[in-house]
Motif scaffolding. Sequence first.
Motif, short mmCIF file in Angstrom:
data_model
loop_
_atom_site.label_atom_id
_atom_site.label_comp_id
_atom_site.label_asym_id
_atom_site.label_seq_id
_atom_site.Cartn_x
_atom_site.Cartn_y
_atom_site.Cartn_z
N GLU A 1 -6.71 -5.05 4.36
CA GLU A 1 -7.89 -5.47 3.61
C GLU A 1 -7.48 -6.33 2.40
O GLU A 1 -8.16 -7.32 2.08
N LEU A 2 -6.38 -5.98 1.75
CA LEU A 2 -5.90 -6.77 0.62
C LEU A 2 -5.53 -8.18 1.06
O LEU A 2 -5.87 -9.16 0.40
N GLU B 1 -4.54 0.09 6.64
CA GLU B 1 -5.87 -0.50 6.45
C GLU B 1 -6.01 -1.10 5.06
O GLU B 1 -6.62 -2.16 4.89
N CYS B 2 -5.43 -0.44 4.06
CA CYS B 2 -5.49 -0.95 2.69
C CYS B 2 -4.75 -2.27 2.55
O CYS B 2 -5.26 -3.23 1.96
N GLN C 1 4.01 -0.94 3.69
CA GLN C 1 3.57 0.37 3.27
C GLN C 1 4.77 1.17 2.76
O GLN C 1 5.86 1.08 3.33
N ALA D 1 0.86 -1.19 0.00
CA ALA D 1 0.00 0.00 0.00
C ALA D 1 0.89 1.23 0.00
O ALA D 1 2.02 1.21 0.52
N ALA E 1 -4.29 4.94 6.67
CA ALA E 1 -5.06 4.47 5.52
C ALA E 1 -4.30 3.40 4.75
O ALA E 1 -4.88 2.43 4.26
N ALA E 2 -2.96 3.55 4.66
CA ALA E 2 -2.16 2.56 3.95
C ALA E 2 -2.16 1.22 4.69
O ALA E 2 -2.26 0.15 4.07
#
Length: 261
Positions: free
Chosen positions: A51-52, A47-48, A73, A20, A44-45
């Motif tokens: 989720e991936l 969390e991304c 990240q 991310a 946010a990174a």
Amino acid sequence: MTAIALSETESFYLDIHCLAVETPCPNAVLTGSVIPLIWPDRKAAVECATELERQLQPLVPRHRHDVQFHRQQFQEGMFAGGLEQIRRFSDWIVVAAPCRHIDVPRLSAAMFNAVLVAGGPPIIAVPEGCVEMSSTPDRLALAWNGSREALRATRSTLPMLRRARLVDVVVVDPDIRHGDRSDPGGDLALFLARHGVRVEINVLSRSRPRISDVLKCHASITGAEAMVMGGSGHPRAHETLFGRTTREMLNDPPIPVILAR
């Protein structure tokens, strides 16, 4: 799925890196009226990447105990260091082909380019929605122009080329600077045959404005499952991300593109 299939055939360990990018927060703070202070959105990174990983975990077969997930990240524009560590100790790298339809195509292309220009293991760029690439392909295409990059791609993918039922060496508008024009691709065919590859030479005229269009059309007609090609054919100072033909092949490719440089 291509990475899972390849790692099972070669008995490789599989490391899945969920990457991310820490893009700047939209709420930048202005000091005075001139200097903007922006900071990367690390939360946010994270969390991304999380989720991936959650989305990918169900795709791994239960019997595979040699698969590891890694969440990483990167700050925008700072890919090189982290990707270098991934690249150095990998036998193959499987990535999603840069796609102009995603939300941040510029970042996707920049990250892909950082892996490619560093050299090292071959890279399989898999287009979105592509049918899973077989670990023992029926037919492969190899784009040949006699360049150093094309030869490196050939050598790097020899194990896969040997497993294919047939490899089509595709030469478009052969250049006399790359060997005997009367027998384009002949030396390569001999080299491959000596390594146990079943090969055919296909010499094509440049019937379309772009070489990439000729390659894509030929792959579609012959039913090639993937296209092997050099990562670039131009000095880096004159590239825009990739060599022109490479860049055009990666623009919505119909099949996976296997690159090396």
